[in-house]
Structure formats: structure tokens, C-alpha cells
Design a protein around this motif. Structure first.
Motif, PDB file in Angstrom:
ATOM      1  N   GLU A   1       6.949  16.376  -4.576  1.00 21.00           N
ATOM      2  CA  GLU A   1       6.077  15.224  -4.373  1.00 21.00           C
ATOM      3  C   GLU A   1       6.702  14.280  -3.362  1.00 21.00           C
ATOM      4  O   GLU A   1       7.925  14.254  -3.178  1.00 21.00           O
ATOM      5  N   GLY A   2       5.864  13.521  -2.694  1.00 25.73           N
ATOM      6  CA  GLY A   2       6.325  12.547  -1.717  1.00 25.73           C
ATOM      7  C   GLY A   2       5.522  11.265  -1.815  1.00 25.73           C
ATOM      8  O   GLY A   2       4.363  11.274  -2.258  1.00 25.73           O
ATOM      9  N   GLU A   3       6.143  10.152  -1.427  1.00 26.50           N
ATOM     10  CA  GLU A   3       5.484   8.845  -1.470  1.00 26.50           C
ATOM     11  C   GLU A   3       5.848   8.057  -0.223  1.00 26.50           C
ATOM     12  O   GLU A   3       7.001   8.054   0.216  1.00 26.50           O
ATOM     13  N   VAL A   4       4.854   7.388   0.355  1.00 28.41           N
ATOM     14  CA  VAL A   4       5.043   6.532   1.523  1.00 28.41           C
ATOM     15  C   VAL A   4       4.411   5.181   1.225  1.00 28.41           C
ATOM     16  O   VAL A   4       3.269   5.120   0.739  1.00 28.41           O
ATOM     17  N   GLY A   5       5.138   4.085   1.496  1.00 26.53           N
ATOM     18  CA  GLY A   5       4.619   2.758   1.200  1.00 26.53           C
ATOM     19  C   GLY A   5       4.941   1.747   2.283  1.00 26.53           C
ATOM     20  O   GLY A   5       5.918   1.887   3.023  1.00 26.53           O
ATOM     21  N   ARG A   6       4.096   0.716   2.350  1.00 28.57           N
ATOM     22  CA  ARG A   6       4.271  -0.378   3.302  1.00 28.57           C
ATOM     23  C   ARG A   6       4.029  -1.701   2.589  1.00 28.57           C
ATOM     24  O   ARG A   6       3.039  -1.862   1.860  1.00 28.57           O
ATOM     25  N   ASN A   7       4.936  -2.664   2.836  1.00 26.32           N
ATOM     26  CA  ASN A   7       4.845  -3.994   2.254  1.00 26.32           C
ATOM     27  C   ASN A   7       4.555  -4.989   3.372  1.00 26.32           C
ATOM     28  O   ASN A   7       5.269  -5.029   4.379  1.00 26.32           O
ATOM     29  N   SER A   8       3.509  -5.810   3.199  1.00 28.59           N
ATOM     30  CA  SER A   8       3.106  -6.730   4.267  1.00 28.59           C
ATOM     31  C   SER A   8       4.138  -7.820   4.514  1.00 28.59           C
ATOM     32  O   SER A   8       4.455  -8.151   5.662  1.00 28.59           O
ATOM     33  N   THR A   9       4.682  -8.429   3.424  1.00 27.01           N
ATOM     34  CA  THR A   9       5.648  -9.529   3.556  1.00 27.01           C
ATOM     35  C   THR A   9       6.695  -9.399   2.457  1.00 27.01           C
ATOM     36  O   THR A   9       6.536  -9.964   1.374  1.00 27.01           O
ATOM     37  N   PRO A  10       7.769  -8.649   2.689  1.00 25.62           N
ATOM     38  CA  PRO A  10       8.801  -8.499   1.661  1.00 25.62           C
ATOM     39  C   PRO A  10       9.367  -9.849   1.243  1.00 25.62           C
ATOM     40  O   PRO A  10       9.609 -10.724   2.080  1.00 25.62           O
ATOM     41  N   PHE A  11       9.570 -10.023  -0.056  1.00 26.20           N
ATOM     42  CA  PHE A  11      10.018 -11.313  -0.579  1.00 26.20           C
ATOM     43  C   PHE A  11      11.494 -11.568  -0.269  1.00 26.20           C
ATOM     44  O   PHE A  11      11.900 -12.697  -0.015  1.00 26.20           O
ATOM     45  N   ALA A  12      12.321 -10.517  -0.287  1.00 26.54           N
ATOM     46  CA  ALA A  12      13.754 -10.658  -0.047  1.00 26.54           C
ATOM     47  C   ALA A  12      14.193  -9.617   0.976  1.00 26.54           C
ATOM     48  O   ALA A  12      13.509  -8.616   1.182  1.00 26.54           O
ATOM     49  N   PRO A  13      15.342  -9.822   1.633  1.00 23.62           N
ATOM     50  CA  PRO A  13      15.797  -8.851   2.639  1.00 23.62           C
ATOM     51  C   PRO A  13      15.953  -7.432   2.107  1.00 23.62           C
ATOM     52  O   PRO A  13      15.767  -6.471   2.856  1.00 23.62           O
ATOM     53  N   ILE A  14      16.296  -7.269   0.815  1.00 23.30           N
ATOM     54  CA  ILE A  14      16.503  -5.928   0.282  1.00 23.30           C
ATOM     55  C   ILE A  14      15.256  -5.389  -0.416  1.00 23.30           C
ATOM     56  O   ILE A  14      15.304  -4.313  -1.008  1.00 23.30           O
ATOM     57  N   SER A  15      14.140  -6.110  -0.370  1.00 27.08           N
ATOM     58  CA  SER A  15      12.906  -5.629  -0.999  1.00 27.08           C
ATOM     59  C   SER A  15      12.380  -4.399  -0.267  1.00 27.08           C
ATOM     60  O   SER A  15      12.662  -4.171   0.912  1.00 27.08           O
ATOM     61  N   LEU A  16      11.573  -3.597  -0.981  1.00 27.31           N
ATOM     62  CA  LEU A  16      10.924  -2.456  -0.354  1.00 27.31           C
ATOM     63  C   LEU A  16       9.966  -2.940   0.718  1.00 27.31           C
ATOM     64  O   LEU A  16       9.132  -3.803   0.478  1.00 27.31           O
TER      65      LEU A  16
ATOM     66  N   ASP B   1       0.861  -1.180   0.000  1.00 29.34           N
ATOM     67  CA  ASP B   1       0.000   0.000   0.000  1.00 29.34           C
ATOM     68  C   ASP B   1       0.897   1.231   0.000  1.00 29.34           C
ATOM     69  O   ASP B   1       1.839   1.326   0.798  1.00 29.34           O
ATOM     70  N   ALA B   2       0.613   2.177  -0.887  1.00 31.21           N
ATOM     71  CA  ALA B   2       1.433   3.384  -0.979  1.00 31.21           C
ATOM     72  C   ALA B   2       0.567   4.575  -1.331  1.00 31.21           C
ATOM     73  O   ALA B   2      -0.419   4.460  -2.077  1.00 31.21           O
ATOM     74  N   GLY B   3       0.939   5.726  -0.811  1.00 31.79           N
ATOM     75  CA  GLY B   3       0.260   6.971  -1.118  1.00 31.79           C
ATOM     76  C   GLY B   3       1.245   7.998  -1.614  1.00 31.79           C
ATOM     77  O   GLY B   3       2.407   8.026  -1.194  1.00 31.79           O
ATOM     78  N   VAL B   4       0.806   8.854  -2.541  1.00 31.77           N
ATOM     79  CA  VAL B   4       1.662   9.875  -3.121  1.00 31.77           C
ATOM     80  C   VAL B   4       0.891  11.182  -3.208  1.00 31.77           C
ATOM     81  O   VAL B   4      -0.329  11.184  -3.421  1.00 31.77           O
ATOM     82  N   ALA B   5       1.573  12.310  -3.023  1.00 31.89           N
ATOM     83  CA  ALA B   5       0.944  13.627  -3.114  1.00 31.89           C
ATOM     84  C   ALA B   5       2.008  14.645  -3.487  1.00 31.89           C
ATOM     85  O   ALA B   5       3.202  14.466  -3.193  1.00 31.89           O
ATOM     86  N   GLY B   6       1.578  15.742  -4.134  1.00 29.92           N
ATOM     87  CA  GLY B   6       2.530  16.773  -4.514  1.00 29.92           C
ATOM     88  C   GLY B   6       1.853  17.936  -5.205  1.00 29.92           C
ATOM     89  O   GLY B   6       0.616  18.008  -5.297  1.00 29.92           O
ATOM     90  N   PHE B   7       2.681  18.847  -5.717  1.00 27.52           N
ATOM     91  CA  PHE B   7       2.145  20.030  -6.394  1.00 27.52           C
ATOM     92  C   PHE B   7       3.144  20.556  -7.410  1.00 27.52           C
ATOM     93  O   PHE B   7       4.352  20.309  -7.332  1.00 27.52           O
ATOM     94  N   ASN B   8       2.638  21.312  -8.390  1.00 30.31           N
ATOM     95  CA  ASN B   8       3.410  22.107  -9.336  1.00 30.31           C
ATOM     96  C   ASN B   8       2.974  23.558  -9.166  1.00 30.31           C
ATOM     97  O   ASN B   8       1.786  23.874  -9.296  1.00 30.31           O
ATOM     98  N   TRP B   9       3.922  24.442  -8.886  1.00 27.94           N
ATOM     99  CA  TRP B   9       3.579  25.817  -8.536  1.00 27.94           C
ATOM    100  C   TRP B   9       4.476  26.772  -9.323  1.00 27.94           C
ATOM    101  O   TRP B   9       5.706  26.682  -9.268  1.00 27.94           O
ATOM    102  N   ILE B  10       3.843  27.665 -10.054  1.00 27.15           N
ATOM    103  CA  ILE B  10       4.555  28.740 -10.742  1.00 27.15           C
ATOM    104  C   ILE B  10       4.436  29.986  -9.873  1.00 27.15           C
ATOM    105  O   ILE B  10       3.399  30.656  -9.856  1.00 27.15           O
ATOM    106  N   LEU B  11       5.497  30.284  -9.110  1.00 25.79           N
ATOM    107  CA  LEU B  11       5.440  31.417  -8.191  1.00 25.79           C
ATOM    108  C   LEU B  11       5.265  32.727  -8.952  1.00 25.79           C
ATOM    109  O   LEU B  11       4.484  33.587  -8.567  1.00 25.79           O
ATOM    110  N   TRP B  12       6.030  32.889 -10.008  1.00 28.44           N
ATOM    111  CA  TRP B  12       5.794  33.960 -10.970  1.00 28.44           C
ATOM    112  C   TRP B  12       6.264  33.462 -12.323  1.00 28.44           C
ATOM    113  O   TRP B  12       6.623  32.296 -12.469  1.00 28.44           O
TER     114      TRP B  12
END
Length: 673
Positions: free
Chosen positions: A456-471, A437-448
Motif C-alpha cells: 500500500e502507498g499514501e501521498v498527502g499534502r498539507n496547505s499550511t503546516p502548523f509547525a516546521p516538523i508537521s507533515l 488531502d491524502a490518497g491511499v491505494a494497495g492490494f492483498n494478493w495470494i500468489l498461491w
């Protein structure tokens, strides 16, 4: 102004990374309009020259990084032939470009021929000399000195019409000598070097069509792929026609007097690829589907003769054979909704299913004891379903907001020895599933008007990673700032990727941060600067488990640590010194400061010393260059250039450093009309 130029030179640009002094770029001698020849207009450029190079230090490392050597080359060429009225007799356009022909380590050629509304033909050809001196821990015994050759051909009929037919062919070949190793005759036996004659070929044939009608686009492609490998390994040391035994270490009777291994493989894959795109007012749909049915047949026949570590005679034969199927099905559906002018909703669903099954077995037969061991493998399947929903809302002409949610579910199944009870593993079946499960949010802003910001940012969680280096528990941040004016632009960015994974037997953590900044400035029509700087920080730490001691036992107290801090800076500037002569100066540098240590300190135990020695690798790689180009006539230029390559490691694995320095350059004539 006088203070700015030294600053710009000091902090060079990553955008110019790995710049090479030849072929000559940015210089022309003929007017762009070319010359007329009958019903066509011709523009061409040819640069013929001589490369030179002298190398000191580790020649193998130089060959793996740069690999330029002495010799005459067609450094580059460019040719265009265009119909003057767009209605040529047999063709309307020919475009041909080449680079490095004549034994450069990196050669390429591209060709396009087309006639408006009737056909288009595209060709790509490349050849790379690949040299890998082998990992330092292997003492060069896994060296490779091979050649890669690629070619691709595609013909399109009726390229500008609503119906387009396509047919193509691709081929890849790798061959050449290499070294490998083999451990004989048990898990504590010696490791012997072997000669490898590498020979791999890949061929692809394809045919398809595209249809475009009233907002609807449909594509279908049929593809056939064929792969074969005929690599052989053998013992190569000979003395007057007789094989010389490869002996073991001090006090070890291990000897290998004969070894042969053939491992032919034949594989083919037939595939279908389809794509459908449709749009109508407030909705757009893009659907893709692929199916490939891979089939492979392999056999490995190996024989080894010699003495084991106790001095006993050995005569062993190993046979590995089997056939396997690998059907892969993927589907992707993307739906975009425009409920109103400011809002868009995007939903993407992807499905993939990969299966590998067949009758495969490993059999080791000992001719001395007339005994055999057999191991079977039956099935592996991976199924994944992923869904992502994104919302984008335009608050104003200056501000966009977006947010999204991603979900994926994966199942992995395997069966070993599924059809042969009583053999090793005895029908062992295993299955694992996990979802993210992951969520992402962000914006594009033209100040002038001239300043833009993206975040933008993203946060995710994996219930059972398949390998030690998996996300597992991870987050990512990406930001970008850009300011532009007519004469200059400034930009900067930051990226962060963190991952923490803890499973039953070990834990793993990875953190990376990237900082970058760049600027471009067109000071005058004859002077322009483009520069940037970047820093990449990476640190990883994980638990490890290994066998050691006597009797052997599993040790889990150690940790695997790696730390890197890479700084990269580059600069390039072209200055006309007279009306006829131009000078180009460049400097590229990449430096990894590691974790700050400059030497390796003694550790209390041998195991600690090994781990400590591979935790970081500080090094520096730099390459300044200079080039002078002189216009002799309106169609002819003389060029001469010099480039230095310097590579230095502060320390290396097992005290082996791969330092080198190389002085390279070229001289050439560039003729254009």
C-alpha cells in the motif's frame, strides 16, 4: 542442515528483543491438568530465587536501562482455580499471576475472579522504579529517581447477558527525589541546581453499562478524573544546619543563598463516553461520542535571595496563579456499505473541538525595587474535522484491491491578555487554519496457497503546516511478503516515510526507511528457532534560528542534522541436553552505525563544533544470556542463569560517554502442581 544452523545463530531475531534470563519461561514441571480440590481444579506455579548483579561504568545509565540488582525475589507465580462443572458456590474461576515481587524494579500482579452469568472482577497492579540520570548536557542536574505505581479495578455484573453493568477505579502515583535547575537573576545569570520533591497523583472513577439486542450494541460510560500535584523545589546544600550559598562561575559574583518554590495544582475532569453499533444486511454503522470538561486550579509561589552577576543584592518573589477550563468534544461516525458481495465502501467522519480558557496570569514581584510585571493568557482553541472514504473490491479469492481518500481541516485560535488592555500583548489574537488531502491505494494478493503479498502507498499534502516538523508534502509505502509451510515460515517487509516541509522562516526534511525479515523453523518437536533482522534508517535536516554574539542577533545560517542507522538482531534457542535438563541460549544486539563516523573531527568554529557533535550517535547494545533448568522431581525444578549487558557509545555529547557493562544472573526453584 549443518550449514544452516551457524547462519541462523549469526543473524538473530528482533522478535526476541530485550529478552531477559529470569523469570524462567517455557519450562513446566507439573501436568497441565492440575489437582482436584473439592469442587475445584487447582493449577499453580511458584518461582522463588535470588538475583545477582555487578556493574562497571556508568551506573546511572545502567539503572535507566536495566536496573536489576541483588536480592531475593518471587520471580514469578501463577495460580488458577476453576470450577469442575462450571457451577461453583461463590466463584467459578480465579486466575492470579505475579512477576518480580520482592523489590524487583519492575513488579506486577493481575487477578481475575468471576462467576458465570453473575459477576467478573479484574485487578491490575504495577510498580516501576524509574531512574533518569538526566541529559548529559545538563551534567546530571535534571536527575530523577522516582517510583510509578498503577492500579486498576473493574467489576462487571452479568458479563454473559444482554445487559452488562460496569464500575471501575484506577489510580496512578509518582513520587520520589529529583533535581532541577533555575536561572537567576536575569537572562544572562547563572543556572543553579535545586532539589525537587516530586509528588503526583491521579485517580479515576467510572460507571457504565452495555446493551446488546438484535444486531444493536450500545455502551455508555461516565468517568470522573482527579489529578493533583504537590511538588516542591528548594536549595538543599547545608553545613551544620546553615545554608551554603551556591556560587556562580569564575569571575561572576552570582550567588543563591535562599530558594523556595511550591507549585500545587488541582485538576478534575468529568467525561461522558458513548458508543452505538448497528448492522443490518448491507449496512453497518458505528458511532462514538465523548465529552470531557476539564477544570484546573494552580498556583506557584517562588522566592529567591542572593547576589546577581554584578554583586547587587536580590530578593525576588514570583507568583503564578489561575484557573482554567478545558472542554473537549469528539465525535466519530463510521458507515460501511456492502452493495454486493465483492465490494465494500467505508466512510468515516471525525470531529474534535478542544478549548482552553480561563483567567491565568504571571506576576513577578521584586522585593528590592518594589516593582512588578504581569502577563495574562486567555484562550486557546483547536477544532478539527476529518473525513476518509475507502473502497475495497475482491477481484477473486486470491486478490483484493483497495483505495481511499482522506481530508482534514484544522483551525487553531489563541487570545492573549484578552480581558486586560494595556498589559503586555494588549489583546493579541491569532488564528491559523490548514487542511490535508491524502490518497491511499494497495492490494492483498495470494500468489498461491502459502505465499501472501500486501502493498500500500499514501501521498498527502498539507496547505499550511502548523509547525516546521508537521507533515507537509509526504508519502508512505508499506509492503509485506509472507510464506508459510507446516515446518517453517519466512517473511519480509519494507516501510518508507518521507516528509518535506518548507515554511517562511525555515525548512524541514525527514526520511525513514525500515527493512525487516524473519523466519521460524520447527526442526524437531524438541528444537525450534524463531529469528528476524531489521534495519531502520532515519535522517532529518532542518533550519534553526538562535540568538548569539555581542550584541545579540538572530542567526539563521545553521542547520539541524540527525542521521541514524539502527541494526537489530536477536536469537533464542532451547535445547534439551538430557531427559531432565534443558539449556536456553540467547543473544540480542542493537547497533546504531550513525552516519559512518567513528570519532568527532575538529570544526572551524565553536558553533559548527556543537552542531557537528550532535548530528549522530553511533553506539552498540548487546546482551547474551544462558540458562540451565534441571527437573529434580515431577513438581520441582532448579534453574540457574546468566546475562551480560554491554552498552558502548563511540562518542557522547560534551565528551561524556555513558558506557557500562553488567554481569547479572539468578538462581531459583520452580515448584508447580
Amino acid at each position: 542442515m549443518k550449514r544452516l544452523i551457524p547462519f541462523l545463530i549469526l543473524y538473530g531475531a528482533v522478535a526476541w528483543a530485550q529478552d531477559v534470563v529470569a523469570p524462567t519461561t517455557g519450562e513446566s514441571v507439573a501436568p497441565a491438568r492440575g489437582q482436584d480440590a473439592g469442587e475445584y481444579n487447582v493449577v499453580q506455579s511458584w518461582e522463588l530465587g535470588y538475583r545477582f548483579a555487578t556493574v562497571g561504568g556508568d551506573d546511572g545509565k545502567y539503572r535507566s536501562d536495566v536496573n536489576f540488582h541483588d536480592g531475593i525475589r518471587l520471580l514469578s507465580s501463577y495460580l488458577t482455580v476453576n470450577s469442575r462443572d462450571g457451577h461453583g458456590h461463590l466463584f467459578d474461576e480465579i486466575v492470579l499471576s505475579t512477576q518480580g515481587l520482592g523489590n524487583d524494579p519492575y513488579e506486577s500482579a493481575t487477578l481475575r475472579i468471576q462467576k458465570n452469568r453473575l459477576y467478573s472482577y479484574n485487578l491490575m497492579w504495577r510498580s516501576n522504579d524509574y531512574f533518569n540520570p538526566g541529559l548529559t548536557v545538563a551534567n546530571g542536574e535534571h536527575l530523577m529517581d522516582t517510583n510509578y505505581r498503577w492500579q486498576d479495578h473493574e467489576v462487571t455484573l452479568f458479563p454473559q447477558s444482554w445487559f452488562r453493568a460496569r464500575v471501575g477505579y484506577s489510580r496512578t502515583v509518582q513520587d520520589g527525589p529529583a533535581l532541577t535547575t533555575e536561572q537567576e537573576f536575569d537572562s544572562r545569570g547563572d543556572v543553579f541546581p535545586l532539589f525537587r520533591d516530586l509528588n503526583e497523583q491521579y485517580n479515576e472513577y467510572r460507571v457504565g453499562f452495555d446493551v446488546t439486542r438484535k444486531g444493536l450494541r450500545f455502551s455508555l460510560l461516565r468517568r470522573w478524573e482527579y489529578f493533583k500535584e504537590d511538588t516542591t523545589d528548594n536549595l538543599t546544600a547545608t553545613l551544620e544546619g546553615a545554608t551554603v550559598p551556591f556560587g556562580g562561575g569564575t569571575g561572576d559574583a552570582s550567588t543563591l543563598t535562599g530558594f523556595q518554590r511550591a507549585q500545587p495544582y488541582r485538576g478534575n475532569t468529568g467525561a461522558w463516553l458513548g458508543n452505538l453499533y448497528a448492522e443490518h444486511q448491507w449496512i453497518a454503522v458505528n458511532a462514538r461520542m465523548t465529552y470531557s470538561g476539564g477544570q484546573g486550579n494552580f498556583i506557584q509561589n517562588e522566592s529567591a535571595i542572593g547576589l546577581d552577576r554584578f554583586g547587587a543584592s536580590q530578593n525576588r518573589q514570583v507568583i503564578v496563579e489561575g484557573d482554567g477550563n478545558r472542554p473537549v468534544t469528539t465525535g466519530d461516525l463510521n458507515i460501511t456499505l456492502f452493495p454486493e458481495s465483492r465490494l465494500s465502501v467505508i466512510n468515516n467522519t471525525s470531529i474534535s473541538n478542544t478549548r482552553m480558557n480561563g483567567d491565568n496570569f504571571y506576576e513577578q514581584f521584586d522585593n528590592a525595587t518594589l516593582s512588578a510585571q504581569t502577563l495574562h493568557f486567555q484562550f486557546l482553541g483547536v477544532r478539527m474535522i476529518a473525513n476518509a472514504t475507502d473502497l475495497r473490491y475482491r477481484v477473486s479469492k486470491m486478490l483484493d484491491l483497495f483505495a481511499g481518500f482522506r481530508y482534514s481541516d484544522r483551525s487553531v485560535r489563541s487570545i492573549e491578555d484578552g480581558t486586560t488592555p494595556g498589559q503586555p500583548f494588549q489583546g493579541l489574537a491569532a488564528e491559523q487554519s490548514n487542511h490535508v488531502d491524502a490518497g491511499v491505494a494497495g492490494f492483498n494478493w495470494i500468489l498461491w496457497k502459502d505465499l501472501r503479498i500486501h502493498a500500500e502507498g499514501e501521498v498527502g499534502r498539507n496547505s499550511t503546516p502548523f509547525a516546521p516538523i508537521s507533515l507537509a508534502n509526504y508519502h508512505a509505502i508499506r509492503t509485506r511478503v509472507q510464506y508459510r509451510k507446516k515446518a517453517y515460515s519466512l517473511g519480509a517487509g519494507y516501510q518508507e516515510n518521507y516528509n518535506n516541509n518548507s515554511i517562511v522562516i525555515t525548512a524541514y526534511s525527514s526520511r525513514s526507511r525500515t527493512y525487516n525479515a524473519e523466519a521460524s523453523w520447527n526442526a524437531k518437536s524438541w528444537l525450534a528457532l524463531d529469528l528476524s533482522y531489521s534495519k531502520l534508517h532515519l535522517d532529518t535536516i532542518g533550519g534553526i534560528a538562535f540568538f548569539a554574539g555581542a550584541p545579540r542577533s538572530v542567526l539563521t545560517s545553521g542547520t539541524s542534522i540527525y542521521i541514524s542507522n539502527i541494526h537489530a538482531a536477536n536469537l533464542g534457542i532451547r535445547i534439551p541436553v538430557t531427559k531432565r535438563a534443558d539449556v536456553y541460549l540467547g543473544y540480542n544486539i542493537t547497533k546504531d552505525t550513525g552516519d559512518g563516523r567513528g570519532t568527532l573531527a575538529a570544526q572551524p568554529t565553536a558553533t559548527d563544533q556543537i552542531f557537528y557533535n550532535v548530528q549522530t550517535f553511533p553506539l552498540i547494545y548487546e546482551t547474551p544470556l544462558a540458562r540451565v533448568s534441571v527437573r529434580i522431581t515431577p513438581k520441582l525444578r532448579y534453574n540457574i542463569g546468566y546475562q551480560y549487558y554491554g552498552y558502548h557509545e563511540d562518542f557522547g555529547v560534551l565528551s561524556v560517554t555513558q558506557n557500562y557493562r553488567a554481569h547479572t544472573g539468578y538462581t531459583s526453584l520452580l515448584w508447580s502442581f
